[in-house]
Write an enzyme that holds these catalytic residues in place. Structure first.
Site, PDB file in Angstrom:
ATOM      1  N   LYS A 195       8.477  17.239  16.611  1.00 27.94           N
ATOM      2  CA  LYS A 195       8.652  18.305  17.584  1.00 27.94           C
ATOM      3  C   LYS A 195       8.069  19.595  17.009  1.00 27.94           C
ATOM      4  O   LYS A 195       8.517  20.078  15.966  1.00 27.94           O
ATOM      5  CB  LYS A 195      10.142  18.482  17.884  1.00 27.94           C
ATOM      6  CG  LYS A 195      10.423  19.619  18.840  1.00 27.94           C
ATOM      7  CD  LYS A 195      11.885  19.638  19.259  1.00 27.94           C
ATOM      8  CE  LYS A 195      12.178  20.839  20.115  1.00 27.94           C
ATOM      9  NZ  LYS A 195      13.583  20.871  20.539  1.00 27.94           N
ATOM     10  N   LYS A 248       6.530  15.725  20.902  1.00 27.42           N
ATOM     11  CA  LYS A 248       6.780  16.811  21.836  1.00 27.42           C
ATOM     12  C   LYS A 248       6.148  18.087  21.316  1.00 27.42           C
ATOM     13  O   LYS A 248       6.323  18.383  20.132  1.00 27.42           O
ATOM     14  CB  LYS A 248       8.294  16.974  21.975  1.00 27.42           C
ATOM     15  CG  LYS A 248       8.748  18.124  22.799  1.00 27.42           C
ATOM     16  CD  LYS A 248      10.249  18.166  22.823  1.00 27.42           C
ATOM     17  CE  LYS A 248      10.645  19.448  23.517  1.00 27.42           C
ATOM     18  NZ  LYS A 248      11.947  19.889  23.168  1.00 27.42           N
TER      19      LYS A 248
HETATM   20  C1  PBG Z   1      16.434  21.870  22.670  1.00 28.15           C
HETATM   21  C2  PBG Z   1      15.286  21.413  23.478  1.00 28.15           C
HETATM   22  C3  PBG Z   1      14.160  22.149  23.885  1.00 28.15           C
HETATM   23  C4  PBG Z   1      13.423  21.303  24.697  1.00 28.15           C
HETATM   24  C5  PBG Z   1      14.088  20.077  24.734  1.00 28.15           C
HETATM   25  N1  PBG Z   1      15.228  20.164  23.962  1.00 28.15           N
HETATM   26  C6  PBG Z   1      13.769  23.553  23.667  1.00 28.15           C
HETATM   27  C7  PBG Z   1      13.476  24.097  22.366  1.00 28.15           C
HETATM   28  O1  PBG Z   1      13.469  23.407  21.346  1.00 28.15           O
HETATM   29  O2  PBG Z   1      13.273  25.306  22.327  1.00 28.15           O
HETATM   30  C8  PBG Z   1      12.151  21.677  25.399  1.00 28.15           C
HETATM   31  C9  PBG Z   1      11.877  20.941  26.652  1.00 28.15           C
HETATM   32  C10 PBG Z   1      10.878  21.568  27.561  1.00 28.15           C
HETATM   33  O3  PBG Z   1      10.241  22.597  27.261  1.00 28.15           O
HETATM   34  O4  PBG Z   1      10.716  21.006  28.646  1.00 28.15           O
HETATM   35  N2  PBG Z   1      16.233  21.849  21.305  1.00 28.15           N
HETATM   36 ZN    ZN Z   2      17.812  23.118  20.264  1.00 26.65          ZN
END
Ligand code: PBG
Ligand code: ZN
Length: 324
Positions: A195, A248
């Site tokens: 991520k 992601k």
């Molecule tokens: C929480 C989380 C996030 C997303 C999924 N789980 C946001 C982040 O890490 O700031 C992003 C999903 C999206 O942008 O559609 N940690």
């Molecule tokens: Zn988070």
């Protein structure tokens, strides 16, 4: 007329041939639909930057879950907007927290739909970070303990799968351990293994009301410049017991998706994140692109790059388009 051995157009010349030699397919079974469950009643509020996506209270979530199931989509992934936030994200692991109650309602009313939960603290902390703060940064090991409690409480409420998105080190192992020692050895973990710290999460933070109140997430999410680090992160989560690994965001990281597909034999998921969705919706609203065509091409791109599962806000539309 020249004699050409290779005429690629021969096989492209008829739709029936194109269909016969198509290398990649997309099925409704590949899709996971994200939903935002808000505390309260009678709430259905569209996210400004994400047309068609709502913060909604449980009765509306259940209604949409029914629609999702009717469309043949196998699973949803849930995010919660609690009544109150605090420094340690208490609602995230509360027995009657927003997500725990949402899981119970969906499993009661729409039992055939798989419920996956996002495991993180950022939606529940008043400072908006994905863990608890110590000396101005997220404390890894103290956070991991709370994430494990959160995952267990989701399983106890009836979640079919948990998906940690926090990027703390060691959290998959801790979650596997607490699930196994409490009678949930059968619950799979889909880990947000790779991520990146991404600007594409902007609209999500409006939807989940989870913008960090200070700093950013670069001390725990990955540097977009790194490719080998993705292999290390995925390997660590696999060693700790992940059942599905995720990349992601999606579109800017198709190379990473392919790297993981080539390297590992686990099911692979991709998160087609909020900013990717918002860009297509904005361009389509202006009639600058053909929404269906661009979305379906995007989905195929994920599949071609190696994704088995696609988490996407377009899931309901894609399901409808696939039925035609
Ligand atoms: C929480 C989380 C996030 C997303 C999924 N789980 C946001 C982040 O890490 O700031 C992003 C999903 C999206 O942008 O559609 N940690
Ligand atoms: Zn988070």
């Amino acid at each position: 007329m020249s004699l050409l051995a290779h005429r690629g157009r021969r096989i492209r010349g008829k739709e029936i041939f194109r269909r016969m030699v198509r290398e990649t397919n997309l099925s409704v079974s590949n899709l996971i639909y994200p939903m935002f469950s808000a505390f309260g009643a009678g709430i259905k509020k569209e996210v400004t930057s994400m047309p068609g996506i709502y913060q909604q209270s449980i009765e509306h979530i259940v209604a949409e879950a029914r629609e999702v199931q009717r469309l043949g989509i196998p699973a949803v992934i849930l995010f919660g907007i609690p009544a109150t936030k605090d420094a340690v994200g208490s609602d995230a692991y509360a027995e009657h927290g927003i997500i725990q109650e949402t899981i119970r309602a969906i499993k009661r009313e729409v039992p055939g739909l798989a419920v996956i939960t996002d495991v993180c603290l950022c939606e529940y902390t008043d400072h908006g970070h994905c863990g608890i703060i110590r000396d101005g940064d997220v404390d890894n090991d103290a956070t991991v303990e709370l994430l494990a409690r959160e995952a267990l409480s989701h399983a106890q409420a009836g979640a079919d799968m948990v998906a940690p998105s926090d990027m703390m080190d060691g959290r998959v192992g801790a979650i596997r351990n607490i699930l196994d020692t409490n009678g949930f050895a059968h619950i799979p973990i889909m880990s947000y293994a790779v991520k990146y710290a991404s600007g594409y999460y902007g609209p999500f933070r409006e939807a989940a009301e989870s913008t960090p109140q200070f700093g950013d997430r670069r001390s725990y999410q990955m540097d977009p410049a790194n490719r080998l680090e993705a292999l290390r992160e995925a390997q660590a989560d696999i060693d700790e017991g992940a059942d599905i690994i995720m990349v992601k965001p999606g579109l800017p990281y198709l190379d990473i998706l392919r790297d993981l597909r080539n390297e590992f034999a686990l099911p692979l998921a991709v998160y087609n994140v909020s900013g990717e969705y918002s860009m297509i919706k904005a361009a389509a609203a202006n009639d600058w692109i053909d929404e269906e065509r661009v979305v379906m091409e995007t989905m195929l791109g994920f599949r071609r790059a190696g994704a088995d599962l696609i988490i996407t806000y377009h899931a309901k539309d894609v399901a409808r388009w696939l039925q035609r």
